[in-house]
Design a protein around this motif. Sequence first.
Motif, PDB file in Angstrom:
ATOM      1  N   ASP A 193      -8.224 -22.372  19.727  1.00 38.74           N
ATOM      2  CA  ASP A 193      -8.426 -20.930  19.897  1.00 38.74           C
ATOM      3  C   ASP A 193      -7.109 -20.186  19.694  1.00 38.74           C
ATOM      4  N   GLY A 194      -6.972 -19.570  18.518  1.00 38.46           N
ATOM      5  CA  GLY A 194      -5.762 -18.822  18.177  1.00 38.46           C
ATOM      6  C   GLY A 194      -5.516 -17.628  19.086  1.00 38.46           C
ATOM      7  N   ASP A 195      -6.583 -17.151  19.756  1.00 40.36           N
ATOM      8  CA  ASP A 195      -6.429 -16.009  20.667  1.00 40.36           C
ATOM      9  C   ASP A 195      -5.957 -16.447  22.049  1.00 40.36           C
ATOM     10  N   LYS A 196      -5.900 -17.761  22.267  1.00 42.08           N
ATOM     11  CA  LYS A 196      -5.472 -18.262  23.584  1.00 42.08           C
ATOM     12  C   LYS A 196      -4.313 -19.245  23.407  1.00 42.08           C
ATOM     13  N   ASP A 197      -3.293 -18.788  22.690  1.00 42.91           N
ATOM     14  CA  ASP A 197      -2.077 -19.594  22.487  1.00 42.91           C
ATOM     15  C   ASP A 197      -2.357 -20.951  21.855  1.00 42.91           C
ATOM     16  N   ASP A 198      -3.395 -21.021  21.026  1.00 39.73           N
ATOM     17  CA  ASP A 198      -3.734 -22.273  20.321  1.00 39.73           C
ATOM     18  C   ASP A 198      -4.164 -23.398  21.253  1.00 39.73           C
ATOM     19  N   ALA A 199      -4.629 -23.077  22.442  1.00 41.39           N
ATOM     20  CA  ALA A 199      -5.207 -24.125  23.302  1.00 41.39           C
ATOM     21  C   ALA A 199      -6.483 -24.639  22.647  1.00 41.39           C
ATOM     22  N   MET A 200      -6.825 -25.886  22.936  1.00 37.33           N
ATOM     23  CA  MET A 200      -8.042 -26.468  22.384  1.00 37.33           C
ATOM     24  C   MET A 200      -9.145 -26.446  23.440  1.00 37.33           C
ATOM     25  N   PHE A 201     -10.329 -26.060  22.996  1.00 34.81           N
ATOM     26  CA  PHE A 201     -11.506 -26.020  23.874  1.00 34.81           C
ATOM     27  C   PHE A 201     -12.578 -26.934  23.304  1.00 34.81           C
ATOM     28  N   ILE A 202     -13.570 -27.242  24.137  1.00 32.37           N
ATOM     29  CA  ILE A 202     -14.671 -28.089  23.672  1.00 32.37           C
ATOM     30  C   ILE A 202     -16.004 -27.460  24.061  1.00 32.37           C
ATOM     31  N   TYR A 203     -16.905 -27.391  23.068  1.00 31.16           N
ATOM     32  CA  TYR A 203     -18.287 -26.980  23.333  1.00 31.16           C
ATOM     33  C   TYR A 203     -19.102 -28.222  23.670  1.00 31.16           C
ATOM     34  N   HIS A 204     -20.019 -28.062  24.631  1.00 36.30           N
ATOM     35  CA  HIS A 204     -21.013 -29.104  24.893  1.00 36.30           C
ATOM     36  C   HIS A 204     -22.383 -28.474  24.625  1.00 36.30           C
ATOM     37  N   PHE A 205     -22.988 -28.832  23.518  1.00 35.02           N
ATOM     38  CA  PHE A 205     -24.332 -28.328  23.212  1.00 35.02           C
ATOM     39  C   PHE A 205     -25.327 -29.351  23.761  1.00 35.02           C
ATOM     40  N   VAL A 206     -26.025 -28.983  24.845  1.00 43.87           N
ATOM     41  CA  VAL A 206     -26.855 -29.944  25.576  1.00 43.87           C
ATOM     42  C   VAL A 206     -28.330 -29.579  25.441  1.00 43.87           C
ATOM     43  N   SER A 207     -29.166 -30.602  25.268  1.00 43.21           N
ATOM     44  CA  SER A 207     -30.609 -30.373  25.156  1.00 43.21           C
ATOM     45  C   SER A 207     -31.157 -29.756  26.446  1.00 43.21           C
ATOM     46  N   ASP A 208     -32.242 -29.002  26.312  1.00 44.77           N
ATOM     47  CA  ASP A 208     -32.882 -28.433  27.503  1.00 44.77           C
ATOM     48  C   ASP A 208     -33.729 -29.488  28.205  1.00 44.77           C
ATOM     49  N   THR A 209     -34.315 -30.392  27.423  1.00 47.22           N
ATOM     50  CA  THR A 209     -35.139 -31.459  28.010  1.00 47.22           C
ATOM     51  C   THR A 209     -34.217 -32.526  28.569  1.00 47.22           C
ATOM     52  N   ARG A 210     -34.374 -32.839  29.842  1.00 44.76           N
ATOM     53  CA  ARG A 210     -33.438 -33.788  30.459  1.00 44.76           C
ATOM     54  C   ARG A 210     -34.065 -34.530  31.639  1.00 44.76           C
ATOM     55  N   ASP A 211     -35.408 -34.636  31.673  1.00 43.50           N
ATOM     56  CA  ASP A 211     -36.046 -35.252  32.849  1.00 43.50           C
ATOM     57  C   ASP A 211     -36.456 -36.705  32.632  1.00 43.50           C
ATOM     58  N   THR A 212     -36.549 -37.154  31.371  1.00 47.55           N
ATOM     59  CA  THR A 212     -36.864 -38.575  31.121  1.00 47.55           C
ATOM     60  C   THR A 212     -35.945 -39.087  30.016  1.00 47.55           C
ATOM     61  N   PRO A 213     -35.805 -40.422  29.906  1.00 43.03           N
ATOM     62  CA  PRO A 213     -34.940 -40.954  28.845  1.00 43.03           C
ATOM     63  C   PRO A 213     -35.651 -41.062  27.487  1.00 43.03           C
ATOM     64  N   SER A 214     -36.881 -40.572  27.376  1.00 40.27           N
ATOM     65  CA  SER A 214     -37.607 -40.724  26.109  1.00 40.27           C
ATOM     66  C   SER A 214     -37.297 -39.581  25.136  1.00 40.27           C
ATOM     67  N   ASP A 215     -37.702 -39.758  23.896  1.00 43.83           N
ATOM     68  CA  ASP A 215     -37.582 -38.766  22.813  1.00 43.83           C
ATOM     69  C   ASP A 215     -36.166 -38.258  22.550  1.00 43.83           C
ATOM     70  N   PRO A 216     -35.218 -39.174  22.252  1.00 44.90           N
ATOM     71  CA  PRO A 216     -33.871 -38.700  21.905  1.00 44.90           C
ATOM     72  C   PRO A 216     -33.854 -37.803  20.667  1.00 44.90           C
ATOM     73  N   ALA A 217     -34.792 -38.025  19.737  1.00 44.92           N
ATOM     74  CA  ALA A 217     -34.828 -37.201  18.513  1.00 44.92           C
ATOM     75  C   ALA A 217     -35.147 -35.747  18.851  1.00 44.92           C
ATOM     76  N   GLY A 218     -36.109 -35.545  19.734  1.00 47.34           N
ATOM     77  CA  GLY A 218     -36.476 -34.180  20.139  1.00 47.34           C
ATOM     78  C   GLY A 218     -35.333 -33.495  20.874  1.00 47.34           C
ATOM     79  N   LYS A 219     -34.659 -34.279  21.712  1.00 47.13           N
ATOM     80  CA  LYS A 219     -33.523 -33.713  22.462  1.00 47.13           C
ATOM     81  C   LYS A 219     -32.362 -33.376  21.535  1.00 47.13           C
ATOM     82  N   PHE A 220     -32.129 -34.257  20.556  1.00 44.74           N
ATOM     83  CA  PHE A 220     -31.072 -33.965  19.584  1.00 44.74           C
ATOM     84  C   PHE A 220     -31.391 -32.661  18.857  1.00 44.74           C
ATOM     85  N   ALA A 221     -32.653 -32.479  18.473  1.00 43.67           N
ATOM     86  CA  ALA A 221     -33.057 -31.252  17.768  1.00 43.67           C
ATOM     87  C   ALA A 221     -32.757 -30.014  18.618  1.00 43.67           C
ATOM     88  N   GLU A 222     -32.971 -30.122  19.936  1.00 43.51           N
ATOM     89  CA  GLU A 222     -32.681 -28.985  20.830  1.00 43.51           C
ATOM     90  C   GLU A 222     -31.181 -28.689  20.884  1.00 43.51           C
TER      91      GLU A 222
END
Length: 314
Positions: free
Chosen positions: A228-257
């Motif tokens: 981020d050039g506006d914050k003295d070039d500090a590095m940040f990280i985005y975590h884009f997380v699926s909304d579905t998170r109650d079972t371990p099934s359907d990783p493809a659907g969660k990835f799509a989210e």
Amino acid sequence: MSIYYPYCRGKQFELIAIRESAGLLARSNFEPIIEPVKESLSGLDRALKSVIEADGHATVIVNPYHGDHSEDGVNIEALLNDQFSDHADSIAAGILLKKDMTVEDALKLHATYPEENTTFIHAGFTEAKALAAELGQGLVSTRHVFFEAHCGKLYRKHFQGATRVLLRDGFKRRRNADHPRLEEFSDLHATYEEEGMDGFGDFLIVGDDYTETGGPAYAVAIHLTFVDGDKDDAMFIYHFVSDTRDTPSDPAGKFAEALAKLIQKLNTGRSKLIETSAVKEFRQLHANGHFPGLGYVKKLSLKHHIETIADYFE
């Protein structure tokens, strides 16, 4: 001399990321440090050959702390001797200085490899002063990589005059579902010289905590870094997380989210993410509605991180 040392644990997709980024790593003067954790070393062999073909450099830890070679590194030693002894200037041996090691243990390992191309990696070792004294006049020609979590300024001070690299873990490990949308990652790429260091490193977007397997993914997350050039070039990280998170099934659907959230952010034009080859591939996966598997997704995030740091130093 290298500036950036990405540290990885030599799992399959981490090695593929190194292999596919070999040209960029070499051009940018970046040197990956690899701690082999899997019994089969074929992936490591391929990654190192790619590094050599690209005229790059890598360090391989010969006495891993984690994984299948933690009891002895004899197979790693055999690989380096059989395949890479003619490339000692490209492939360095890394000696991991662990908590229970003595100065004698460290020096014995050091004596096994070509002296000018051995790297000491300080990860819990407590005999800094004694090791520096034993290295004596030879200290200035050695290279030392410090896990920041284990090595404060007083510890690092003993190795003044040598090449010194600071390794900071910018990735906060937690369940995918618990990641915030955005957080600070590190400023070390911009401040390592302030710390009196010759280079810096990180554990990419994996973190230093080692686990054998990922386990079932209740939530799927895509982790992408930016400077981020506006914050003295500090590095940040985005975590884009699926909304579905109650079972371990359907990783493809969660990835799509998770991917939809990433694309939405990119499309605002204000994400500050650079258009790396990985980001282009994420766009393509979104357009095709394709799920390539979680390991592949991790590989793309690793490549994006390396390309982002390369872009910063350009």
